[in-house]
Design a protein around this motif. Structure first.
Motif, PDB file in Angstrom:
ATOM      1  N   TYR A  43       0.801  -1.220   0.000  1.00 10.74           N
ATOM      2  CA  TYR A  43       0.000   0.000   0.000  1.00 10.74           C
ATOM      3  C   TYR A  43       0.837   1.274   0.000  1.00 10.74           C
ATOM      4  O   TYR A  43       0.474   2.266  -0.602  1.00 10.74           O
ATOM      5  N   PHE A  44       1.945   1.254   0.727  1.00  6.53           N
ATOM      6  CA  PHE A  44       2.816   2.426   0.810  1.00  6.53           C
ATOM      7  C   PHE A  44       4.250   1.943   0.671  1.00  6.53           C
ATOM      8  O   PHE A  44       4.731   1.187   1.511  1.00  6.53           O
ATOM      9  N   GLN A  45       4.895   2.375  -0.417  1.00  2.00           N
ATOM     10  CA  GLN A  45       6.241   1.900  -0.722  1.00  2.00           C
ATOM     11  C   GLN A  45       7.187   3.065  -0.964  1.00  2.00           C
ATOM     12  O   GLN A  45       6.766   4.163  -1.349  1.00  2.00           O
ATOM     13  N   LEU A  46       8.464   2.787  -0.752  1.00  2.00           N
ATOM     14  CA  LEU A  46       9.520   3.708  -1.143  1.00  2.00           C
ATOM     15  C   LEU A  46      10.197   3.098  -2.367  1.00  2.00           C
ATOM     16  O   LEU A  46      10.679   1.968  -2.312  1.00  2.00           O
ATOM     17  N   ILE A  47      10.171   3.844  -3.473  1.00  2.00           N
ATOM     18  CA  ILE A  47      10.786   3.406  -4.728  1.00  2.00           C
ATOM     19  C   ILE A  47      11.538   4.607  -5.291  1.00  2.00           C
ATOM     20  O   ILE A  47      10.928   5.610  -5.657  1.00  2.00           O
ATOM     21  N   TRP A  48      12.847   4.516  -5.373  1.00  2.00           N
ATOM     22  CA  TRP A  48      13.651   5.648  -5.821  1.00  2.00           C
ATOM     23  C   TRP A  48      13.705   5.718  -7.346  1.00  2.00           C
ATOM     24  O   TRP A  48      14.160   4.781  -8.002  1.00  2.00           O
ATOM     25  N   VAL A  49      13.239   6.849  -7.889  1.00  2.00           N
ATOM     26  CA  VAL A  49      13.361   7.127  -9.322  1.00  2.00           C
ATOM     27  C   VAL A  49      13.831   8.570  -9.488  1.00  2.00           C
ATOM     28  O   VAL A  49      13.645   9.399  -8.600  1.00  2.00           O
ATOM     29  N   GLU A  50      14.463   8.842 -10.608  1.00  2.00           N
ATOM     30  CA  GLU A  50      14.858  10.201 -10.953  1.00  2.00           C
ATOM     31  C   GLU A  50      13.955  10.676 -12.083  1.00  2.00           C
ATOM     32  O   GLU A  50      13.792   9.976 -13.084  1.00  2.00           O
ATOM     33  N   ASN A  51      13.366  11.829 -11.916  1.00  2.00           N
ATOM     34  CA  ASN A  51      12.355  12.352 -12.824  1.00  2.00           C
ATOM     35  C   ASN A  51      12.899  13.582 -13.543  1.00  2.00           C
ATOM     36  O   ASN A  51      13.141  14.600 -12.912  1.00  2.00           O
ATOM     37  N   LYS A  52      13.086  13.488 -14.863  1.00  2.00           N
ATOM     38  CA  LYS A  52      13.576  14.636 -15.638  1.00  2.00           C
ATOM     39  C   LYS A  52      12.448  15.588 -15.997  1.00  2.00           C
ATOM     40  O   LYS A  52      12.678  16.698 -16.430  1.00  2.00           O
ATOM     41  N   GLY A  53      11.209  15.159 -15.789  1.00  2.00           N
ATOM     42  CA  GLY A  53      10.060  15.983 -16.137  1.00  2.00           C
ATOM     43  C   GLY A  53       9.476  16.671 -14.926  1.00  2.00           C
ATOM     44  O   GLY A  53      10.138  16.886 -13.913  1.00  2.00           O
ATOM     45  N   ALA A  54       8.195  16.983 -15.044  1.00  2.00           N
ATOM     46  CA  ALA A  54       7.463  17.611 -13.950  1.00  2.00           C
ATOM     47  C   ALA A  54       6.585  16.547 -13.305  1.00  2.00           C
ATOM     48  O   ALA A  54       6.972  15.383 -13.264  1.00  2.00           O
ATOM     49  N   PHE A  55       5.425  16.923 -12.848  1.00  6.12           N
ATOM     50  CA  PHE A  55       4.479  16.036 -12.186  1.00  6.12           C
ATOM     51  C   PHE A  55       4.285  14.752 -12.995  1.00  6.12           C
ATOM     52  O   PHE A  55       3.951  14.804 -14.172  1.00  6.12           O
ATOM     53  N   LEU A  56       4.523  13.601 -12.367  1.00  5.83           N
ATOM     54  CA  LEU A  56       4.379  12.277 -12.980  1.00  5.83           C
ATOM     55  C   LEU A  56       5.185  12.115 -14.268  1.00  5.83           C
ATOM     56  O   LEU A  56       4.818  11.377 -15.164  1.00  5.83           O
ATOM     57  N   GLY A  57       6.301  12.822 -14.353  1.00  4.82           N
ATOM     58  CA  GLY A  57       7.190  12.690 -15.500  1.00  4.82           C
ATOM     59  C   GLY A  57       6.779  13.484 -16.728  1.00  4.82           C
ATOM     60  O   GLY A  57       7.433  13.395 -17.765  1.00  4.82           O
ATOM     61  N   MET A  58       5.691  14.257 -16.621  1.00  4.36           N
ATOM     62  CA  MET A  58       5.248  15.037 -17.786  1.00  4.36           C
ATOM     63  C   MET A  58       6.358  15.991 -18.218  1.00  4.36           C
ATOM     64  O   MET A  58       6.951  16.677 -17.404  1.00  4.36           O
ATOM     65  N   GLY A  59       6.628  16.010 -19.500  1.00  2.69           N
ATOM     66  CA  GLY A  59       7.645  16.891 -20.040  1.00  2.69           C
ATOM     67  C   GLY A  59       9.033  16.289 -20.072  1.00  2.69           C
ATOM     68  O   GLY A  59       9.970  16.916 -20.555  1.00  2.69           O
ATOM     69  N   SER A  60       9.189  15.055 -19.610  1.00  2.00           N
ATOM     70  CA  SER A  60      10.524  14.452 -19.589  1.00  2.00           C
ATOM     71  C   SER A  60      11.050  14.171 -20.991  1.00  2.00           C
ATOM     72  O   SER A  60      12.257  14.070 -21.181  1.00  2.00           O
ATOM     73  N   ASP A  61      10.156  14.073 -21.962  1.00  2.00           N
ATOM     74  CA  ASP A  61      10.599  13.815 -23.332  1.00  2.00           C
ATOM     75  C   ASP A  61      10.696  15.093 -24.177  1.00  2.00           C
ATOM     76  O   ASP A  61      10.931  15.033 -25.368  1.00  2.00           O
ATOM     77  N   MET A  62      10.553  16.265 -23.542  1.00  2.87           N
ATOM     78  CA  MET A  62      10.724  17.544 -24.247  1.00  2.87           C
ATOM     79  C   MET A  62      12.178  17.718 -24.640  1.00  2.87           C
ATOM     80  O   MET A  62      13.073  17.171 -23.984  1.00  2.87           O
TER      81      MET A  62
END
Length: 167
Positions: A43-62
């Motif tokens: 239900y509640f996890q810690l998962i490390w990711v690096e996000n180049k975009g904004a909210f939920l990765g939006m814009g990471s492919d710009m």
């Protein structure tokens, strides 16, 4: 307490809590979910990711120029205006002031990550079995979200209070 000092402390607190949590994640976890930690089962996890975009990765492919404009320069200008606004607008009620400080602190913390690391460290994940599920997010995102919710409720409460006064 001096109002401006209160603003600075609250913004700095939001930035500090976010940055401390990210340092802990970067130094103790394995990137990319292979080292996920189940805090409360699935239900509640810690998962490390690096996000180049904004909210939920939006814009990471710009392309890099657009990403610079929309994820660094524009947010920096907006955050500077928000800080200017809350310092200059003495009529803000305490809840709205706290809300704007949370929004500014969270925003600054994520912009700091983009400047220093070129991406934002995210690590919280909530999945309540199909009822509610989030993307992976961080403390700064929580600060901004909590600030927005407080601002919304503050606006509703203040408008109801004004209605009752005028009736």
């Amino acid at each position: 307490m001096n109002r401006t000092l209160f603003i600075i402390i609250l913004i700095a607190f939001n930035i500090a809590i976010d940055q401390i949590s990210k340092v802990i994640v970067r130094t103790t976890m394995i990137k990319g979910g292979r080292g996920q930690i189940n805090v409360i089962q699935d239900y509640f996890q810690l998962i490390w990711v690096e996000n180049k975009g904004a909210f939920l990765g939006m814009g990471s492919d710009m392309n890099p120029t657009l990403r610079l404009i929309f994820l660094l320069i524009l947010p920096t200008l907006v955050l500077a205006y928000v800080i200017y606004y809350i310092i200059k607008t003495k009529e803000l009620d305490r809840m709205s002031l706290i809300a704007f400080c949370c929004i500014a602190g969270g925003g600054i913390a994520n912009v700091f990550d983009r400047i220093v690391f070129g991406q934002v460290t995210d690590f919280f994940y909530i999945n309540l079995g199909g009822v509610f599920k989030t993307g992976i997010f961080n403390v700064a995102d929580m600060s901004v979200t909590i600030g927005m919710v407080i601002l919304l409720f503050s606006g509703i409460f203040n408008s109801k209070k004004k209605e009752n006064v005028s009736v």
